[in-house]
Design an enzyme around this catalytic site. Structure first.
Site, PDB file in Angstrom:
ATOM      1  N   GLU A 120      12.575  21.097  30.927  1.00 27.29           N
ATOM      2  CA  GLU A 120      13.961  21.127  31.398  1.00 27.29           C
ATOM      3  C   GLU A 120      14.392  22.558  31.703  1.00 27.29           C
ATOM      4  O   GLU A 120      14.056  23.493  30.970  1.00 27.29           O
ATOM      5  CB  GLU A 120      14.876  20.519  30.330  1.00 27.29           C
ATOM      6  CG  GLU A 120      16.275  20.217  30.811  1.00 27.29           C
ATOM      7  CD  GLU A 120      17.039  19.342  29.821  1.00 27.29           C
ATOM      8  OE1 GLU A 120      18.229  19.632  29.607  1.00 27.29           O
ATOM      9  OE2 GLU A 120      16.457  18.393  29.262  1.00 27.29           O
ATOM     10  N   ASP A 122      18.118  24.308  32.680  1.00 28.77           N
ATOM     11  CA  ASP A 122      19.539  23.937  32.723  1.00 28.77           C
ATOM     12  C   ASP A 122      20.456  25.063  33.151  1.00 28.77           C
ATOM     13  O   ASP A 122      20.324  26.199  32.689  1.00 28.77           O
ATOM     14  CB  ASP A 122      20.033  23.526  31.329  1.00 28.77           C
ATOM     15  CG  ASP A 122      19.332  22.317  30.776  1.00 28.77           C
ATOM     16  OD1 ASP A 122      18.733  21.576  31.552  1.00 28.77           O
ATOM     17  OD2 ASP A 122      19.389  22.133  29.548  1.00 28.77           O
ATOM     18  N   GLU A 124      24.387  24.842  32.331  1.00 28.30           N
ATOM     19  CA  GLU A 124      25.452  24.042  31.729  1.00 28.30           C
ATOM     20  C   GLU A 124      26.737  24.856  31.781  1.00 28.30           C
ATOM     21  O   GLU A 124      26.781  25.998  31.320  1.00 28.30           O
ATOM     22  CB  GLU A 124      25.120  23.671  30.281  1.00 28.30           C
ATOM     23  CG  GLU A 124      24.011  22.646  30.178  1.00 28.30           C
ATOM     24  CD  GLU A 124      23.705  22.269  28.741  1.00 28.30           C
ATOM     25  OE1 GLU A 124      23.322  21.113  28.517  1.00 28.30           O
ATOM     26  OE2 GLU A 124      23.825  23.140  27.850  1.00 28.30           O
ATOM     27  N   THR A 138      22.446  28.816  30.059  1.00 23.52           N
ATOM     28  CA  THR A 138      21.159  28.448  30.634  1.00 23.52           C
ATOM     29  C   THR A 138      20.205  28.102  29.491  1.00 23.52           C
ATOM     30  O   THR A 138      20.242  28.719  28.426  1.00 23.52           O
ATOM     31  CB  THR A 138      20.552  29.582  31.481  1.00 23.52           C
ATOM     32  OG1 THR A 138      20.335  30.735  30.668  1.00 23.52           O
ATOM     33  CG2 THR A 138      21.448  29.924  32.657  1.00 23.52           C
ATOM     34  N   GLY A 149      14.268  25.789  21.707  1.00 20.68           N
ATOM     35  CA  GLY A 149      15.421  26.133  22.516  1.00 20.68           C
ATOM     36  C   GLY A 149      15.495  27.606  22.857  1.00 20.68           C
ATOM     37  O   GLY A 149      15.199  28.459  22.015  1.00 20.68           O
ATOM     38  N   GLU A 151      18.371  29.203  24.579  1.00 23.45           N
ATOM     39  CA  GLU A 151      19.677  29.223  25.209  1.00 23.45           C
ATOM     40  C   GLU A 151      20.237  30.635  25.331  1.00 23.45           C
ATOM     41  O   GLU A 151      20.050  31.458  24.446  1.00 23.45           O
ATOM     42  CB  GLU A 151      20.684  28.369  24.418  1.00 23.45           C
ATOM     43  CG  GLU A 151      20.310  26.907  24.276  1.00 23.45           C
ATOM     44  CD  GLU A 151      19.592  26.621  22.958  1.00 23.45           C
ATOM     45  OE1 GLU A 151      19.018  27.574  22.376  1.00 23.45           O
ATOM     46  OE2 GLU A 151      19.585  25.465  22.527  1.00 23.45           O
ATOM     47  N   TRP A 215      30.714  19.959  20.733  1.00 19.22           N
ATOM     48  CA  TRP A 215      30.081  21.277  20.638  1.00 19.22           C
ATOM     49  C   TRP A 215      30.464  22.266  21.727  1.00 19.22           C
ATOM     50  O   TRP A 215      30.333  23.473  21.536  1.00 19.22           O
ATOM     51  CB  TRP A 215      28.556  21.117  20.689  1.00 19.22           C
ATOM     52  CG  TRP A 215      28.061  20.612  22.030  1.00 19.22           C
ATOM     53  CD1 TRP A 215      28.016  19.327  22.452  1.00 19.22           C
ATOM     54  CD2 TRP A 215      27.599  21.411  23.117  1.00 19.22           C
ATOM     55  NE1 TRP A 215      27.545  19.249  23.743  1.00 19.22           N
ATOM     56  CE2 TRP A 215      27.264  20.511  24.167  1.00 19.22           C
ATOM     57  CE3 TRP A 215      27.400  22.768  23.324  1.00 19.22           C
ATOM     58  CZ2 TRP A 215      26.773  20.951  25.409  1.00 19.22           C
ATOM     59  CZ3 TRP A 215      26.907  23.209  24.554  1.00 19.22           C
ATOM     60  CH2 TRP A 215      26.595  22.298  25.575  1.00 19.22           C
ATOM     61  N   GLY A 219      32.373  25.606  19.499  1.00 23.19           N
ATOM     62  CA  GLY A 219      31.624  24.803  18.539  1.00 23.19           C
ATOM     63  C   GLY A 219      32.243  23.460  18.227  1.00 23.19           C
ATOM     64  O   GLY A 219      31.975  22.873  17.174  1.00 23.19           O
ATOM     65  N   ARG A 293      18.958  31.674  13.257  1.00 22.17           N
ATOM     66  CA  ARG A 293      18.131  30.587  13.775  1.00 22.17           C
ATOM     67  C   ARG A 293      16.657  30.982  13.818  1.00 22.17           C
ATOM     68  O   ARG A 293      15.780  30.185  13.513  1.00 22.17           O
ATOM     69  CB  ARG A 293      18.613  30.217  15.184  1.00 22.17           C
ATOM     70  CG  ARG A 293      17.989  28.970  15.758  1.00 22.17           C
ATOM     71  CD  ARG A 293      18.595  28.683  17.114  1.00 22.17           C
ATOM     72  NE  ARG A 293      18.072  27.467  17.704  1.00 22.17           N
ATOM     73  CZ  ARG A 293      18.350  27.070  18.938  1.00 22.17           C
ATOM     74  NH1 ARG A 293      19.153  27.799  19.705  1.00 22.17           N
ATOM     75  NH2 ARG A 293      17.840  25.952  19.415  1.00 22.17           N
TER      76      ARG A 293
END
Length: 337
Positions: A120, A122, A124, A138, A149, A151, A215, A219, A293
């Protein structure tokens, strides 16, 4: 004329060539790196509706598509074909006024074919409360790597609700580049460390609008308020310029030369400088700087002194970014041309 022909020949022969190293002028380098503008494809020629019934409407003989979100449903459409590499773009105008919780997406995916190992790419667009700017996110996923991920989120130097702006994805064998109004904002290069997490399977192009209240804005703090519905996103100049895949054999229908053209679109020095300026001014979140993360940054992340600009959450430290975006909103972008 001879030097211009040399540039074009080099682009066709090798995906690794950097035209600036060939001794050509800056003007010729920019011309070689300029984004393609193939003929726009009408909706009936290249796309099919996914959901939303009457929340998708065609205008201008099918050259413009409006999709809307209301209390009943959102809407979406997809390309009729899947593609292996290419250049894909659309001019998009986003919903105005209060748009918190609204998500407009322009992306490539093969999730309908490869459920657990999908790829994918993106764009968004994340709505906001009245008076606050939209954000752009993105994402890059390869081989089902959604648990990882990659992002990034950014502010904009313009109001995307006042007029159409062009958003584009270049996907080649060795890199992915996201563009806004001709300016590159993100590049992902294929490396050995990425392995199968670099998108490599045929993908279709999608456009959707939907409720992301849980989200999308702060958030999930701000939800979609249907008092302001319908929320309308409009798409025009829809361009599909890639290697379509035969639906039966799953083999590319384009010639090797056509595939090489996308691989050979080298980013010029001026474009790269514009990308660096954009990222310095407007990036609001970067996964490479998210130490909560990813305590150990992912292998493709080259962390330098700029890490000091970001909190351990990956969010930008500077609260001036939003004010700078507002101040520049009506001014020209840091154009690559």
């Amino acid at each position: 004329m001879a030097s211009r022909c040399l540039v074009l020949l080099l682009l066709l022969l090798s995906p690794l060539v950097q035209v600036s190293a060939a001794g050509v002028s800056e003007e010729e380098e920019e011309e070689a790196a300029r984004l393609p503008r193939p003929p726009a494809v009408s909706f009936r020629e290249g796309y099919t509706q996914l959901f939303g019934d009457s929340n998708l409407a065609l205008h201008g003989h099918g050259k413009r598509v409006r999709i809307s979100l209301d209390e009943r449903t959102g809407a979406g459409f997809a390309s009729q074909d899947a593609y292996l590499h290419g250049f894909f773009s659309a001019s998009i105008k986003l919903p105005a006024d209060y748009a918190a919780g609204v998500v407009v997406a322009f992306y490539m995916s093969n999730g309908d074919v490869y459920e657990k190992t999908h790829d994918e790419l993106d764009f968004e667009f994340l709505g906001n409360i009245k008076g606050r700017e939209w954000r752009v996110q993105t994402n890059v996923y390869g081989n089902g790597s959604t648990s990882v991920g990659r992002e990034e989120r950014y502010g904009l130097w313009f109001d995307p609700t006042e007029d159409f702006h062009r958003y584009a994805i270049l996907w080649s064998h060795d890199r992915i580049v996201f563009y806004i109004d001709e300016t590159p904002i993100r590049e992902v290069q294929r490396t050995k460390s990425l392995g199968v997490q670099f998108p490599s399977k045929p993908m279709s192009l999608y456009a959707t609008i939907w409720d992301g209240s849980s989200w999308a804005t702060s958030g999930g703090r701000y939800k979609v308020n249907y008092k302001y519905a319908p929320f309308i996103a409009e798409f025009s100049e829809l361009m599909l310029n890639g290697c379509a895949i035969d639906t039966l054999t799953r083999a590319p229908t384009c010639t090797p030369d056509n595939a090489k053209i996308h691989n050979a679109m080298a980013m010029s020095g001026k474009q790269r400088s514009a990308m660096e300026r954009y990222r310095m001014k407007y990036m609001t979140y970067g996964y490479c700087y998210d130490r909560l993360r990813y305590p150990t940054p992912l292998s493709e992340c080259n962390i330098g002194s700029e890490a000091e600009l970001f909190l351990p959450t990956g969010e930008a430290r500077s609260m001036d970014r939003r004010r700078r975006v507002r101040r520049h909103r009506r001014g020209p972008a840091d154009s690559a041309f």
